[in-house]
Design a protein around this motif. Sequence first.
Motif, PDB file in Angstrom:
ATOM      1  N   ASN A 205       0.803  -1.231   0.000  1.00 43.93           N
ATOM      2  CA  ASN A 205       0.000   0.000   0.000  1.00 43.93           C
ATOM      3  C   ASN A 205       0.836   1.281   0.000  1.00 43.93           C
ATOM      4  O   ASN A 205       0.272   2.378   0.084  1.00 43.93           O
ATOM      5  CB  ASN A 205      -0.939  -0.003   1.213  1.00 43.93           C
ATOM      6  N   ALA A 206       2.160   1.110  -0.057  1.00 42.37           N
ATOM      7  CA  ALA A 206       3.009   2.311  -0.038  1.00 42.37           C
ATOM      8  C   ALA A 206       2.908   3.036  -1.373  1.00 42.37           C
ATOM      9  O   ALA A 206       2.857   2.417  -2.430  1.00 42.37           O
ATOM     10  CB  ALA A 206       4.449   1.912   0.252  1.00 42.37           C
ATOM     11  N   LYS A 207       2.924   4.339  -1.274  1.00 39.70           N
ATOM     12  CA  LYS A 207       2.904   5.145  -2.506  1.00 39.70           C
ATOM     13  C   LYS A 207       4.308   5.605  -2.873  1.00 39.70           C
ATOM     14  O   LYS A 207       4.560   6.027  -3.990  1.00 39.70           O
ATOM     15  CB  LYS A 207       1.984   6.351  -2.329  1.00 39.70           C
ATOM     16  N   CYS A 208       5.175   5.576  -1.887  1.00 37.90           N
ATOM     17  CA  CYS A 208       6.591   5.884  -2.140  1.00 37.90           C
ATOM     18  C   CYS A 208       7.412   4.925  -1.284  1.00 37.90           C
ATOM     19  O   CYS A 208       7.119   4.762  -0.083  1.00 37.90           O
ATOM     20  CB  CYS A 208       6.879   7.346  -1.765  1.00 37.90           C
ATOM     21  N   ILE A 209       8.381   4.261  -1.907  1.00 42.68           N
ATOM     22  CA  ILE A 209       9.210   3.289  -1.175  1.00 42.68           C
ATOM     23  C   ILE A 209      10.671   3.668  -1.366  1.00 42.68           C
ATOM     24  O   ILE A 209      11.134   3.818  -2.503  1.00 42.68           O
ATOM     25  CB  ILE A 209       8.985   1.853  -1.703  1.00 42.68           C
ATOM     26  N   ALA A 269      20.459  14.461   5.984  1.00 44.02           N
ATOM     27  CA  ALA A 269      20.133  15.597   5.098  1.00 44.02           C
ATOM     28  C   ALA A 269      18.655  15.559   4.696  1.00 44.02           C
ATOM     29  O   ALA A 269      17.991  16.598   4.626  1.00 44.02           O
ATOM     30  CB  ALA A 269      21.035  15.569   3.868  1.00 44.02           C
ATOM     31  N   TRP A 270      18.140  14.380   4.421  1.00 41.21           N
ATOM     32  CA  TRP A 270      16.700  14.268   4.125  1.00 41.21           C
ATOM     33  C   TRP A 270      15.879  14.797   5.309  1.00 41.21           C
ATOM     34  O   TRP A 270      14.915  15.544   5.134  1.00 41.21           O
ATOM     35  CB  TRP A 270      16.341  12.801   3.866  1.00 41.21           C
ATOM     36  N   ILE A 271      16.298  14.367   6.507  1.00 38.77           N
ATOM     37  CA  ILE A 271      15.597  14.817   7.721  1.00 38.77           C
ATOM     38  C   ILE A 271      15.656  16.348   7.802  1.00 38.77           C
ATOM     39  O   ILE A 271      14.652  17.022   8.075  1.00 38.77           O
ATOM     40  CB  ILE A 271      16.244  14.155   8.970  1.00 38.77           C
ATOM     41  N   ASP A 320      15.238  16.870  -3.993  1.00 37.04           N
ATOM     42  CA  ASP A 320      14.088  16.339  -4.747  1.00 37.04           C
ATOM     43  C   ASP A 320      13.547  15.048  -4.117  1.00 37.04           C
ATOM     44  O   ASP A 320      12.340  14.841  -4.042  1.00 37.04           O
ATOM     45  CB  ASP A 320      14.494  16.040  -6.203  1.00 37.04           C
ATOM     46  N   THR A 321      14.460  14.183  -3.689  1.00 37.10           N
ATOM     47  CA  THR A 321      13.988  12.919  -3.103  1.00 37.10           C
ATOM     48  C   THR A 321      13.351  13.147  -1.728  1.00 37.10           C
ATOM     49  O   THR A 321      12.395  12.457  -1.366  1.00 37.10           O
ATOM     50  CB  THR A 321      15.137  11.881  -3.034  1.00 37.10           C
ATOM     51  N   ALA A 322      13.851  14.138  -1.000  1.00 35.60           N
ATOM     52  CA  ALA A 322      13.199  14.482   0.285  1.00 35.60           C
ATOM     53  C   ALA A 322      11.770  14.963   0.003  1.00 35.60           C
ATOM     54  O   ALA A 322      10.814  14.567   0.688  1.00 35.60           O
ATOM     55  CB  ALA A 322      13.999  15.558   1.014  1.00 35.60           C
ATOM     56  N   HIS A 323      11.630  15.784  -1.016  1.00 30.63           N
ATOM     57  CA  HIS A 323      10.289  16.290  -1.382  1.00 30.63           C
ATOM     58  C   HIS A 323       9.386  15.134  -1.810  1.00 30.63           C
ATOM     59  O   HIS A 323       8.202  15.104  -1.474  1.00 30.63           O
ATOM     60  CB  HIS A 323      10.394  17.306  -2.529  1.00 30.63           C
ATOM     61  N   GLU A 324       9.960  14.214  -2.579  1.00 31.13           N
ATOM     62  CA  GLU A 324       9.163  13.082  -3.073  1.00 31.13           C
ATOM     63  C   GLU A 324       8.611  12.258  -1.894  1.00 31.13           C
ATOM     64  O   GLU A 324       7.439  11.890  -1.872  1.00 31.13           O
ATOM     65  CB  GLU A 324      10.047  12.200  -3.977  1.00 31.13           C
ATOM     66  N   MET A 325       9.461  11.999  -0.920  1.00 31.24           N
ATOM     67  CA  MET A 325       9.003  11.215   0.244  1.00 31.24           C
ATOM     68  C   MET A 325       7.912  11.975   1.010  1.00 31.24           C
ATOM     69  O   MET A 325       6.913  11.396   1.430  1.00 31.24           O
ATOM     70  CB  MET A 325      10.188  10.902   1.161  1.00 31.24           C
TER      71      MET A 325
END
Length: 739
Positions: A205-209, A269-271, A320-325
């Motif tokens: 059910n994840a929309k982003c993995i 950095a994502w955090i 960008d990947t932080a935003h995606e999550m």
Amino acid sequence: MALSSRRKFLKISTGTITGIVATSALSPVVTGCKFIEEKTKRNVKDIKKTPTMCDVCFWKCGAIAHLDNGKLWKIEGNPNDPLSNGRLCPRGTGGIGVNSSKDRLTSPLIRKNVNGKDQWIEVTWGEALDYIAEKMKIIKSKYGPESMALFSHGSSKFFDHLINAYGSRNTCAPAYAQCRGPREIGFQLTFGDSINSPERTDIENAKCITLIGSHLGENMHNSQVQEFSKAIEKGASIIVVDPRFSVAASKAKYYLPIKPGTDMALILAWINVIVKEKLYDVEYVEKYGYGFDEFVVEIEDNTPEWASTITEIDTQLIVDTAHEMARYKPATLVHPGRHVTWYGDDTQRSRAIALLNALLGSWGRKGGFYFPSVYEIPKYKYKPYPSSETPNIDEANKTYPFLTPGMGLSTDIRKATITEKPYPVKGWFVYATNLLGSLPNQEETIKAIKKLDLLVVVDIVPSEIAEWADVVLPESTYLERYDELNTDPFKINYVSLRQPVVESPNNQKPSWWIAKKLAEKLDLGEYFPWKDCEEYLDTRLKAAGLSLAELKEKGVITGKQNPLYIEEGIEPKFKTPSGKIEFYSLQLKEKGFDPVPKYTPTEEPPDGHFRLLFGRAPVHTFGKTQSYGYLKELMPENEVWINSNVANNFGLKSGDRVKLKNTEGIVTDPVLVKATERIRTDCVYLVHGFGQQSKALKSTYKIGASDAQLTSKYKMDPIMGGTGMNINFVSIEKEEYNG
Ligand code: SF4
């Protein structure tokens, strides 16, 4: 007679294994076109189907074995089993090759000194067990029961019960501190609960993995891979962080070829981005979080620019990947991984992953981490184990403050065996694990073995450690035995059964039988009051209102479907000291550790060297499946992945052979080169489990290269004692191949 001072590696040669081995290779009916061709010739009334449980890995999928006129034909998934959903992975399908593997142990063997030379002698079970019992009694009277330790892998717990009844609490599983232990502690320190196995990840059910060094698809845990496929079909956004372009990376929207050893910087950095831009689940964090303000201060400097210079990943890609999550929260799953023992700071890296998930609000949410449930089957009511004043070795050492009590550390037991501190360890019982393949630093393992008065190995095939044993006991395969019930926590609660499908071909015995018979010889028969495993299982099942007869017929019984998520009404309970999600951990601080994870650089490869990375293949489980006919055909040996440019510089191409040499001077057997752009230039990669050094493994001996041989360095995780193993570096030696 103790063999301790004289124990040497003793080859289990073909001459010592004289029993009759079932010679028929795995029927060709499971391979390719022949499968279809021959299937049509089969007569349905000759086919017998028996539900059972796969044991080719620890996922424990429900399966249905098919016999044609009493002969093993094929094995399929049990459609009623939640772990397999009616489909087995390639290893499970090819697993029936174990029954006819020509490498199988066939009879008990004892090392005996004949005319001044150690030799393997085939003995009866009575002789073998008498010998072991006598040695164990001597060890107990001279050093105390805790001087006997058990190392085990897999679902059978009968030897744990035996060793506990004998009076020792030194039982351990390399699958913990050499694999997923740091992950469990990192999540416990954050959420008060661990991930467990199977992982409580709601991949479907994840929309982003986000996968960090986790190569789902090559790492074939059945239901996870099925769910991963479904998520991809449904359009989930996949982010893969890996120095190697894995199969999962080929499905990704974002691939981040990270510099090995720097994952912590990326996660921080994502955090940082998610906190600074207030992209986190504010309501969730306010409701369930503890220490958030202190946490924010701690991660303030971990900017994407800072991380970019460390990880060699473009700053914008980090953002960008932080935003995606954040975009898909709370249905964003940052997967906790499984084999996470990399650099020795693995609990803190796992905690950083837990904190990222906490910010995204994914713990307890659909598409994140669900709340699993368990089918309650009461334990068998045994007599209590003997009480002991002597703590187990981990508790006595008190080195790792957050090690789960009772889990046991293989490396601590190994060290105690060498040093005799905190007390001597004189006997090892090793069940279904090749410690020379699973523990880092083979030299230390051999040093410890040489100090033992008794080494017993129970296994299906003569693994490398078997050749150092005093006694080797041949176990029946999963297709030939009863085992413990499986009730591992999952989305739906269930109980499943492993039951015999065929007879053992030679003089092999199931673990429950070996443990019971040995207990009787140790005067501990009262701890095994049941007549046989059927009686044991039936007693447990009856206590839950079920019966063995019903389970034998169905293979699996499912219970009620409980709510899985906060959205379905679950009010989460966090078993942390604060009762909340601990963004700032006072318990870590009190013990002298960082309350919020920090990045610390890892050692770089010396000139001319590459970091050694290793992982899984979809058709093999460690070193145990390489002689199974069908699986051997699919992948007979491993290859070393080398970046194409690096290979060019060495004048190498795919198909050449090289040897790998680590910084300690250990050199592998020749291994095929896979020259590829799918790996960074600073590392090389091997599939784990090849390069077997046991000559008795006739079909796999010295085929491919052994990462275990090269893993001589390791870094202990100071929080829980995991062994970081991705700190070994190798050089490449070109091999003149005459094959
Ligand atoms: S994942 Fe594959 S090998 Fe493991 S238990 Fe399931 S079918 Fe067997």
